[in-house]
Design an enzyme around this catalytic site. Structure first.
Site, short mmCIF file in Angstrom:
data_model
loop_
_atom_site.label_atom_id
_atom_site.label_comp_id
_atom_site.label_asym_id
_atom_site.label_seq_id
_atom_site.Cartn_x
_atom_site.Cartn_y
_atom_site.Cartn_z
N HIS A 135 -10.32 102.05 53.35
CA HIS A 135 -11.18 102.65 52.74
C HIS A 135 -12.56 103.37 53.35
CE1 HIS A 135 -14.80 101.42 49.33
NE2 HIS A 135 -15.28 100.92 50.86
N CYS A 176 -15.22 96.76 46.65
CA CYS A 176 -14.07 98.35 47.77
C CYS A 176 -12.73 97.72 47.93
CB CYS A 176 -15.08 97.95 48.63
SG CYS A 176 -16.80 98.90 48.28
N ASN A 192 -19.10 106.20 49.21
CA ASN A 192 -17.95 105.52 49.11
C ASN A 192 -18.27 104.62 47.34
OD1 ASN A 192 -17.55 102.38 48.57
ND2 ASN A 192 -18.53 101.57 50.14
#
Ligand code: ACO
Length: 324
Positions: A251, A115, A281
């Protein structure tokens, strides 16, 4: 030696059309729309249809970013793709993208920092531009996370989605005063935390792709602390106060992490770009996806100070500060 500043010349993003809602998820695993929304803020995620790969999503986002910059693939002499879900073990998505965009100069490769991948990729491209190794860089975050999920595990499968985002950076001779461009990047990792967030397969261990495993509540605890630390460090290095920053592009893992970090650093929530509700996500794609959304809707304007940050598997984490 001449130093160059990497200016953000263009940005673009792409989400596959197919939307998977929380209601649909609750017919697949033992979960509910209210549980997912209360714990994560996620309402839906986008899923790439069969046959559509990470390189396909990356290409769409890259073409939009190049259009936004008024450039073409022929201008590009560096491609850095952040992805954990490449089409193949090799070649890289970067080189596949190079061929598709007609970019024949320079180099292309992938970076893997889960990520945090986009922040890592941006840092690599910024440093190569600063040293004059590249003039026009395409930095992409692209993922098909749906391909590495265990669709019977409600603790992970509800959290992730597919998508891509891209940024075009151009090298400008560094000058005095408030120039637009990347002002700094800060990268961290700590390999001791592998077991809290990992994929249980790979070419050299199982010979399979593997599936994502996460001990979510433990990741959560580390996320707020490490993200806040990277944000204060990068701002401090640039001699800027957190209060001077116009926009925060985090993020997009969980709305509660975004709010926890904002609370810890006394950041007004209106300054935090949040898109997690719409796509979940998307790992390395989420920072450029959120950045693009805020440019498109007119919130982030030329000259604004923007702080990007992320945390992911490894653990990896980091931040990037830019004047757009
Ligand atoms: N639906 C219903 N119940 C669920 C679900 C679900 N989808 N998932 C878990 N539960 C249950 C658990 O089984 C547990 O039940 P129990 O009490 O009977 O054992 C209960 O909910 C609480 O579980 P927790 O894991 O403690 O829930 P928490 O409030 O921590 O929320 C979550 C879980 C959303 C995963 C959260 O911990 C989180 O967001 N963590 C961070 C994830 C993250 O940031 N990842 C970033 C990096 S991702 C990457 O790098 C690829």
């Amino acid at each position: 030696m001449t130093e160059f500043t990497a200016r953000i010349a263009g940005i673009g993003s792409y989400l596959p059309e197919r939307i998977l809602t929380n209601e649909e998820m609750s017919s697949m695993v033992d979960t509910s729309d209210s549980w997912i929304r209360e714990r994560t803020g996620i309402r839906q995620r986008h899923i790439a249809p069969e046959g559509v790969t990470t390189a396909d999503l990356a290409e769409q986002a890259a073409r939009r970013a190049l259009d936004h910059a008024g450039l073409t693939g022929e201008d590009v002499d560096l491609i850095v793709v952040a992805t954990t879900t490449p089409d193949f073990t090799f070649p890289s998505v970067g080189t596949m993208l190079q061929a598709r965009l007609g970019a024949t100069k320079g180099a292309a490769f992938d970076v893997q920092a889960v990520c945090t991948g986009f922040v890592y990729a941006l840092s690599v491209a910024d440093n190569m531009i600063a040293r004059g190794q590249a003039k026009t860089a395409l930095v992409v975050g692209a993922e098909t996370m749906s391909r590495i999920l265990d669709w019977t595990d409600r603790t992970t499968c509800v959290l992730f989605g597919d998508g891509a985002g891209a940024m075009v950076l151009t090298g400008e001779e560094a000058g005095e005063g408030e120039q637009p461009g990347i002002l700094g990047t800060y990268l961290r990792s700590d390999g001791r935390f592998k077991d809290l967030l990992h994929v249980d397969g790979g070419p050299s261990s199982t010979g399979t792709v593997g599936q994502l495993r996460m001990i979510g509540n433990q990741v959560f605890r580390h996320a707020v602390t490490n993200i806040a630390e990277s944000m204060t460090t990068i701002a401090g290095r640039a001699g800027i106060g957190i209060a001077d920053i116009d926009w925060f592009v985090p993020h997009q893992a969980n709305q509660r992490i975004l709010e926890g970090v904002a609370r810890k650093l006394s950041i007004p929530t209106e300054k935090v770009i949040s898109t997690v509700a719409d796509h979940g996500n998307t790992s390395a794609a989420s920072v450029p996806l959120a950045f693009d959304r805020a440019v498109q809707d007119g919130r982030i304007k030329r000259g604004d100070l923007v702080l990007m940050e992320a945390l992911g598997g490894g653990f990896t984490w980091g931040a990037a500060l830019a004047r757009y």
